[in-house]
Design a protein around this motif. Structure first.
Motif, PDB file in Angstrom:
ATOM      1  N   ALA A   1     -60.300 -44.940 -28.657  1.00  0.00           N
ATOM      2  CA  ALA A   1     -60.816 -43.954 -29.606  1.00  0.00           C
ATOM      3  C   ALA A   1     -59.717 -42.987 -30.039  1.00  0.00           C
ATOM      4  O   ALA A   1     -59.741 -42.471 -31.159  1.00  0.00           O
ATOM      5  CB  ALA A   1     -61.969 -43.175 -28.978  1.00  0.00           C
ATOM      6  N   ILE A   2     -58.735 -42.754 -29.163  1.00  0.00           N
ATOM      7  CA  ILE A   2     -57.626 -41.857 -29.509  1.00  0.00           C
ATOM      8  C   ILE A   2     -56.481 -42.644 -30.140  1.00  0.00           C
ATOM      9  O   ILE A   2     -56.005 -42.315 -31.225  1.00  0.00           O
ATOM     10  CB  ILE A   2     -57.137 -41.103 -28.259  1.00  0.00           C
ATOM     11  N   LEU A   3     -56.047 -43.691 -29.471  1.00  0.00           N
ATOM     12  CA  LEU A   3     -54.948 -44.521 -29.975  1.00  0.00           C
ATOM     13  C   LEU A   3     -55.548 -45.740 -30.680  1.00  0.00           C
ATOM     14  O   LEU A   3     -55.532 -46.858 -30.170  1.00  0.00           O
ATOM     15  CB  LEU A   3     -54.025 -44.932 -28.828  1.00  0.00           C
ATOM     16  N   PHE A   4     -56.088 -45.504 -31.856  1.00  0.00           N
ATOM     17  CA  PHE A   4     -56.786 -46.543 -32.620  1.00  0.00           C
ATOM     18  C   PHE A   4     -55.786 -47.545 -33.192  1.00  0.00           C
ATOM     19  O   PHE A   4     -54.588 -47.269 -33.348  1.00  0.00           O
ATOM     20  CB  PHE A   4     -57.601 -45.905 -33.747  1.00  0.00           C
ATOM     21  N   ASP A   5     -56.290 -48.730 -33.518  1.00  0.00           N
ATOM     22  CA  ASP A   5     -55.447 -49.764 -34.118  1.00  0.00           C
ATOM     23  C   ASP A   5     -55.005 -49.338 -35.516  1.00  0.00           C
ATOM     24  O   ASP A   5     -55.812 -48.864 -36.321  1.00  0.00           O
ATOM     25  CB  ASP A   5     -56.215 -51.092 -34.211  1.00  0.00           C
ATOM     26  N   SER A   6     -53.726 -49.521 -35.781  1.00  0.00           N
ATOM     27  CA  SER A   6     -53.191 -49.199 -37.104  1.00  0.00           C
ATOM     28  C   SER A   6     -51.842 -49.883 -37.262  1.00  0.00           C
ATOM     29  O   SER A   6     -51.039 -49.900 -36.322  1.00  0.00           O
ATOM     30  CB  SER A   6     -53.031 -47.682 -37.253  1.00  0.00           C
ATOM     31  N   PRO A   7     -51.565 -50.454 -38.467  1.00  0.00           N
ATOM     32  CA  PRO A   7     -50.232 -51.059 -38.692  1.00  0.00           C
ATOM     33  C   PRO A   7     -49.109 -50.028 -38.608  1.00  0.00           C
ATOM     34  O   PRO A   7     -47.948 -50.384 -38.411  1.00  0.00           O
ATOM     35  CB  PRO A   7     -50.353 -51.651 -40.102  1.00  0.00           C
ATOM     36  N   LEU A   8     -49.458 -48.746 -38.750  1.00  0.00           N
ATOM     37  CA  LEU A   8     -48.420 -47.711 -38.683  1.00  0.00           C
ATOM     38  C   LEU A   8     -47.745 -47.663 -37.316  1.00  0.00           C
ATOM     39  O   LEU A   8     -46.595 -47.241 -37.206  1.00  0.00           O
ATOM     40  CB  LEU A   8     -49.047 -46.336 -38.976  1.00  0.00           C
ATOM     41  N   ARG A   9     -48.461 -48.092 -36.277  1.00  0.00           N
ATOM     42  CA  ARG A   9     -47.887 -47.983 -34.935  1.00  0.00           C
ATOM     43  C   ARG A   9     -46.607 -48.802 -34.820  1.00  0.00           C
ATOM     44  O   ARG A   9     -45.670 -48.399 -34.119  1.00  0.00           O
ATOM     45  CB  ARG A   9     -48.897 -48.426 -33.888  1.00  0.00           C
ATOM     46  N   ALA A  10     -46.551 -49.928 -35.522  1.00  0.00           N
ATOM     47  CA  ALA A  10     -45.352 -50.772 -35.477  1.00  0.00           C
ATOM     48  C   ALA A  10     -44.355 -50.398 -36.562  1.00  0.00           C
ATOM     49  O   ALA A  10     -43.138 -50.469 -36.355  1.00  0.00           O
ATOM     50  CB  ALA A  10     -45.751 -52.237 -35.607  1.00  0.00           C
ATOM     51  N   SER A  11     -44.872 -49.946 -37.734  1.00  0.00           N
ATOM     52  CA  SER A  11     -43.975 -49.723 -38.871  1.00  0.00           C
ATOM     53  C   SER A  11     -43.458 -48.288 -38.967  1.00  0.00           C
ATOM     54  O   SER A  11     -42.346 -48.064 -39.457  1.00  0.00           O
ATOM     55  CB  SER A  11     -44.699 -50.076 -40.180  1.00  0.00           C
ATOM     56  N   ASN A  12     -44.242 -47.322 -38.545  1.00  0.00           N
ATOM     57  CA  ASN A  12     -43.831 -45.920 -38.676  1.00  0.00           C
ATOM     58  C   ASN A  12     -44.481 -45.134 -37.533  1.00  0.00           C
ATOM     59  O   ASN A  12     -45.518 -44.507 -37.683  1.00  0.00           O
ATOM     60  CB  ASN A  12     -44.265 -45.359 -40.031  1.00  0.00           C
ATOM     61  N   GLU A  13     -43.819 -45.159 -36.388  1.00  0.00           N
ATOM     62  CA  GLU A  13     -44.407 -44.592 -35.177  1.00  0.00           C
ATOM     63  C   GLU A  13     -44.705 -43.106 -35.325  1.00  0.00           C
ATOM     64  O   GLU A  13     -45.749 -42.620 -34.880  1.00  0.00           O
ATOM     65  CB  GLU A  13     -43.467 -44.818 -34.005  1.00  0.00           C
ATOM     66  N   ARG A  14     -43.810 -42.365 -35.971  1.00  0.00           N
ATOM     67  CA  ARG A  14     -44.036 -40.925 -36.116  1.00  0.00           C
ATOM     68  C   ARG A  14     -45.259 -40.647 -36.980  1.00  0.00           C
ATOM     69  O   ARG A  14     -46.063 -39.768 -36.680  1.00  0.00           O
ATOM     70  CB  ARG A  14     -42.809 -40.253 -36.721  1.00  0.00           C
ATOM     71  N   GLN A  15     -45.406 -41.405 -38.065  1.00  0.00           N
ATOM     72  CA  GLN A  15     -46.572 -41.215 -38.929  1.00  0.00           C
ATOM     73  C   GLN A  15     -47.855 -41.600 -38.199  1.00  0.00           C
ATOM     74  O   GLN A  15     -48.894 -40.959 -38.367  1.00  0.00           O
ATOM     75  CB  GLN A  15     -46.423 -42.047 -40.208  1.00  0.00           C
ATOM     76  N   TYR A  16     -47.756 -42.644 -37.359  1.00  0.00           N
ATOM     77  CA  TYR A  16     -48.929 -43.033 -36.572  1.00  0.00           C
ATOM     78  C   TYR A  16     -49.316 -41.913 -35.609  1.00  0.00           C
ATOM     79  O   TYR A  16     -50.500 -41.565 -35.483  1.00  0.00           O
ATOM     80  CB  TYR A  16     -48.635 -44.314 -35.785  1.00  0.00           C
ATOM     81  N   ALA A  17     -48.330 -41.310 -34.940  1.00  0.00           N
ATOM     82  CA  ALA A  17     -48.611 -40.200 -34.032  1.00  0.00           C
ATOM     83  C   ALA A  17     -49.235 -39.035 -34.803  1.00  0.00           C
ATOM     84  O   ALA A  17     -50.155 -38.359 -34.304  1.00  0.00           O
ATOM     85  CB  ALA A  17     -47.328 -39.748 -33.335  1.00  0.00           C
ATOM     86  N   PHE A  18     -48.751 -38.807 -36.039  1.00  0.00           N
ATOM     87  CA  PHE A  18     -49.319 -37.754 -36.881  1.00  0.00           C
ATOM     88  C   PHE A  18     -50.802 -38.033 -37.146  1.00  0.00           C
ATOM     89  O   PHE A  18     -51.645 -37.126 -37.037  1.00  0.00           O
ATOM     90  CB  PHE A  18     -48.541 -37.667 -38.196  1.00  0.00           C
ATOM     91  N   GLU A  19     -51.136 -39.280 -37.502  1.00  0.00           N
ATOM     92  CA  GLU A  19     -52.530 -39.637 -37.804  1.00  0.00           C
ATOM     93  C   GLU A  19     -53.405 -39.540 -36.550  1.00  0.00           C
ATOM     94  O   GLU A  19     -54.559 -39.107 -36.615  1.00  0.00           O
ATOM     95  CB  GLU A  19     -52.591 -41.049 -38.384  1.00  0.00           C
ATOM     96  N   VAL A  20     -52.856 -39.949 -35.408  1.00  0.00           N
ATOM     97  CA  VAL A  20     -53.608 -39.840 -34.144  1.00  0.00           C
ATOM     98  C   VAL A  20     -53.969 -38.385 -33.879  1.00  0.00           C
ATOM     99  O   VAL A  20     -55.124 -38.046 -33.566  1.00  0.00           O
ATOM    100  CB  VAL A  20     -52.785 -40.418 -32.979  1.00  0.00           C
ATOM    101  N   LEU A  21     -52.978 -37.515 -34.025  1.00  0.00           N
ATOM    102  CA  LEU A  21     -53.214 -36.102 -33.747  1.00  0.00           C
ATOM    103  C   LEU A  21     -54.157 -35.480 -34.773  1.00  0.00           C
ATOM    104  O   LEU A  21     -55.030 -34.674 -34.419  1.00  0.00           O
ATOM    105  CB  LEU A  21     -51.892 -35.340 -33.728  1.00  0.00           C
ATOM    106  N   LYS A  22     -53.992 -35.833 -36.025  1.00  0.00           N
ATOM    107  CA  LYS A  22     -54.838 -35.241 -37.059  1.00  0.00           C
ATOM    108  C   LYS A  22     -56.302 -35.599 -36.835  1.00  0.00           C
ATOM    109  O   LYS A  22     -57.191 -34.738 -36.923  1.00  0.00           O
ATOM    110  CB  LYS A  22     -54.393 -35.712 -38.443  1.00  0.00           C
ATOM    111  N   ARG A  23     -56.559 -36.853 -36.496  1.00  0.00           N
ATOM    112  CA  ARG A  23     -57.939 -37.272 -36.245  1.00  0.00           C
ATOM    113  C   ARG A  23     -58.488 -36.573 -34.998  1.00  0.00           C
ATOM    114  O   ARG A  23     -59.628 -36.097 -34.989  1.00  0.00           O
ATOM    115  CB  ARG A  23     -58.012 -38.787 -36.077  1.00  0.00           C
ATOM    116  N   PHE A  24     -57.679 -36.515 -33.954  1.00  0.00           N
ATOM    117  CA  PHE A  24     -58.132 -35.901 -32.702  1.00  0.00           C
ATOM    118  C   PHE A  24     -58.355 -34.400 -32.883  1.00  0.00           C
ATOM    119  O   PHE A  24     -59.359 -33.842 -32.415  1.00  0.00           O
ATOM    120  CB  PHE A  24     -57.087 -36.153 -31.609  1.00  0.00           C
TER     121      PHE A  24
END
Length: 838
Positions: free
Chosen positions: A413-436
């Motif tokens: 629920a926190i670390l949801f599936d997203s292609p960003l995790r492989a392609s843009n880790e920082r942006q993925y972390a940003f989205e994880v935090l924003k949702r949380f």
């Protein structure tokens, strides 16, 4: 991983230093001064004003912004409205003059209260229950908050912002909790292997038998009990009869299930009598051998004691009861108590979830069915020949760790599936935090807020640590942030997201869910019909059980049950199972009225009870089996039905050794009628101990002596009569016809009959609990105003002031128009201006 998060120590409802409220000097001079001069200051002024209340201009300032002065002005309103002042023998003002003074005080108080709210910003800290529920819904972790500081109550509730201050210890506690929660929520690596270790106890010496489970050599014992095939049979509670396993540890910390195969045997009455008769006759034979001349008296004793076993309802046994104790490291705790209501032919499997660490542990099962220890039976109860419910254990096991999936839902629920995790880790972390953060802060968040938290991740990621560990840092920072720990209401009118939070914490004691967040995002909650639609949805959800437990529990004082329990030697029929059952009854009864839209006056008096088997035995209601609560009609001759008859209320308003009409009367006044009887007069004293015959005096007689003191009569004359109406219930909540003065409080034929006659404050004559209930219902508006005020206090998270009295009266009128149900009141609350504003 150590870092420091700073936020201010906050008190709720702080006020900016704006221009102070100007007093109404002209109104005071025109309305108040002449009234006080004519009717009040002759007693309430000078060096020693009566009641320590000085109503001169010097003693009571015309300053309603000052809390101390405002409280005294409120006291003036209360005594004038209740007609308790001026004294009856003094010159009396006409109703118009009284109304003018009361109206002026209410107007000034309202101005001051509204001005304070307008200038202040509300920051209300989550209490322990709200924190636990919010973590459950946000992270998916059931976190134990028992180590948090106790939350003080104000206005009767512990969600009151005025009392929920924050200390340095709170800050440290929240930060440590955030670390534990995030560590539990996020996982790294493969799914741990599960275990299922089964323990099959056998009777014998306690420390002789060891069993290999995993890498452990666990000690497994069946105690000094009876072995019946694979069953260990426990006849009664004793330190050497406990069944269990110890000296082992699970390989991985996590959520486990303890599973127990148990059964029981329950002897019928004739079996009990037969077993007791054999023991009693053996005692008689031994007595006759020693003293043949007393054979006549030993025979009489035999017959008296046998009659006890033939007639006392305690021997209509229920199923045996077990207590499950889990010990982690040095600390044991009771995980559950349960009825072993299976049989040897049809046993039952009982399951209990538990959080285990990798500390050395133990599991214990103890006999927990209590038979009152009376003169006739205490000496024979532990003998195996005496028939009583027997607990049977075949095996118990530990199963886990339990996961709903892998990775667990708390992780995905926190670390949801997203292609960003492989392609843009920082942006993925940003989205994880924003949702949380959006969920945790219960509002939209800005990119700047997210970036501020993302710095924690970036700093940790530079060290080359795998992704999961660095993302924990900003998540911990979120859970330790004031935006998570506090409900923030900066403006007078609440926006949609603040309304969503106010609604969810009102009904669920938890954060808004996805649907409520969606409605807030869409701006729907400004619409009254949409709020009511959402309220009905919240009430229909199982999470609304929090409203029953937290509102009803605190309104009725159920958290006090067990703080000063009835003395065991005087009230042996009060046991742990009864104690948990009486709390369950009050909660279940409130739930029944709420869920079925019953008239709220049913809370005062009803023709049904909501009980389980244990309470049915205690109340003398036949035909109820099982530990679950259910609605049961009140049989003729059973004096139950309604809150004033419930053992939970009757025990918390007693003194442990005897009843307390003072406590009971005060409880009725404050909880059901909304009348504050005031504090005891200083040095009022106790009942004179040297009064002749005081040791044999009834509680009523003792209080009559106490009321002969002038300084005591003022309060006791309105408190005691309400308590006298409940005197047929003893300190353990059981019904009685006489007050007992025999050995250990036993009631004899010549002991005094209970006099439960009394009268209400308005002079209405009443007799017993039924008369009290009818009299309360005749004061319908007072009860409804009291109840509505309690609900509004809980919903708004603040104490009500004089400015809220109009809202309370409107709530009562709305209830009358819509069926007088709790739901109709909750609808009014959510519709009201008070709910939409801070």
């Amino acid at each position: 991983m150590r870092f420091v998060i700073f936020f201010p120590l906050i008190m709720i409802g702080f006020v900016r230093a704006d221009e102070p409220l100007k007093p109404d000097v002209a109104g005071y001079a025109k309305t108040v001064t002449p009234f006080f001069d004519a009717y009040c200051v002759s007693c309430h002024a000078g060096e020693k004003p009566k009641g320590e209340l000085d109503l001169s201009a010097k003693g009571l300032a015309n300053n309603f912004s000052d809390p101390a002065a405002a409280a005294k002005w409120k006291e003036v309103v209360d005594v004038l409205n209740s007609h308790s002042m001026p004294p009856k023998k003094s010159k009396q003002p006409d109703a118009k003059a009284v109304a003018a003074v009361v109206d002026w005080i209410v107007e000034q108080t309202t101005r001051a209260e509204l001005a304070k709210r307008e200038r202040g910003s509300i920051l209300r800290r989550l209490n322990r229950e709200e924190y636990r529920n919010t973590i459950r819904d946000l992270v998916g972790i059931d976190f134990d908050v028992s180590g948090f500081p106790q939350d003080p109550a104000a206005g009767g509730f512990d969600n009151n912002g005025g009392a929920l201050t924050t200390s340095a210890f709170h800050v440290e506690t929240y930060l440590n909790a955030a670390r534990q929660i995030v560590d539990r929520a996020l996982v790294d690596g493969g799914r741990p292997e599960t275990i299922r270790w089964r323990f099959e106890p056998r009777v014998g010496d306690i420390d002789r038998r060891r069993v290999k489970v995993g890498s452990n050599n666990a000690i497994v014992n069946g105690g000094r009990n009876r072995q019946d095939g694979n069953w260990v049979v426990i006849h009664h509670e004793s330190w050497d009869k406990h069944v269990g396993a110890r000296d082992f540890k699970v390989p991985v910390a996590g959520n486990y299930i303890i599973r127990i195969k148990a059964a029981g045997s329950v002897p019928k009455r004739e079996t009990v009598v037969k077993s007791a008769e054999a023991i009693l006759r053996k005692r008689k034979e031994d007595q006759d051998k020693k003293n043949p001349n007393r054979a006549k008296f030993s025979q009489q004793q035999l017959e008296r004691d046998l009659e006890h076993f033939r007639t006392d309802p305690m021997y209509d046994y229920g199923p045996p009861r077990a207590k499950l104790v889990v010990q982690l490291g040095p600390q044991p705790r009771t995980l559950a108590e349960f009825d072993a209501d299976g049989t040897k032919d049809q046993p039952k499997i009982h399951e209990f979830p538990v959080r285990l660490t990798t500390e050395k542990m133990g599991i214990g099962l103890e006999y927990a069915y209590s038979i009152p220890r009376e003169l006739e039976n205490f000496w024979m109860q532990t003998g195996d020949a005496f028939a009583r419910p027997e607990l049977m254990i075949e095996w118990f096991e530990v199963d886990g760790p339990i996961y709903d999936a892998w990775p667990p839902s708390s992780h995905s629920a926190i670390l949801f599936d997203s292609p960003l995790r492989a392609s843009n880790e920082r942006q993925y972390a940003f989205e994880v935090l924003k949702r949380f953060m959006r969920k945790a802060f219960r509002r939209p968040v800005t990119d700047a807020e997210v970036e501020a938290k993302l710095k924690h991740f970036t700093a940790a990621r530079k060290d080359g640590v795998p992704f999961v560990e660095p993302i924990k840092r900003p998540l911990i920072a979120v859970l330790a942030s004031p935006s998570f720990l506090f409900l923030v209401e900066p403006n007078r009118t609440l926006n949609d997201h603040e309304l969503a939070a106010r609604m969810s914490y009102f009904v669920w004691s938890s954060m808004p869910d996805a649907e409520l967040r969606r409605a807030a995002d869409a701006g729907e909650l400004r619409d009254t019909n949409q709020r009511l639609k959402q309220l009905d949805r919240l009430l229909a959800d199982p999470k609304s059980e929090a409203f029953v437990r937290n509102f009803a529990g605190q309104w009725l004082g159920l958290r006090e049950v067990g703080n000063n329990p009835p003395a065991q030697d005087l009230y042996p029929r009060y046991d742990r199972h009864l104690e948990t059952s009486i709390v369950g009854e009050s909660e279940a009864f409130f739930r029944e009225v709420l869920r079925n839209d019953l008239d709220v006056r049913t809370l005062v008096k009803s023709d049904f009870v909501v009980i389980n088997e244990r309470l049915a035995r205690y109340y003398g209601i036949p035909g109820v089996r099982g530990d679950q609560f259910r609605r049961v009609p009140v049989p003729p001759g059973v004096h139950r039905g309604g809150i004033p008859t419930q053992a939970s209320i009757l025990t918390i308003t007693s003194n442990g050794t005897r009843t307390s009409p003072v406590k009971r009367g005060t409880w009725i006044l404050k909880t059901l009628l909304g009348i504050d009887p005031g504090l005891p007069v200083a040095n009022a004293g106790e009942i004179a101990p040297k009064v002749p015959g005081i040791d044999k005096a009834t509680v009523r007689k003792r209080l009559e002596i106490h009321r002969t003191l002038d300084q005591c009569a003022r309060c006791h004359n309105k408190i005691d009569p309400l308590g006298f109406a409940l005197e047929n219930f003893n300190a353990a909540g059981a019904w009685r016809e006489r007050e007992g003065f025999g050995y250990k409080g036993r009631i004899g034929d010549n002991d005094p009959l209970i006099d439960a006659s009394s009268e209400m404050i308005d002079g209405t004559k009443i007799s017993g609990v039924e008369g009290l209930q009818d009299a309360i219902l005749k004061q319908e508006d007072r009860f409804l105003e009291c109840f509505a005020g309690k609900v509004l206090t809980y919903a708004l998270g603040r104490e009500l002031g004089l400015s809220d009295r109009t809202t309370v009266k409107q709530a009562v009128q709305s209830m009358k128009e819509k069926g007088r149900t709790i739901t109709s009141l909750l609808h009014f609350v959510v519709e009201s201006e008070a709910f939409r504003e801070k």
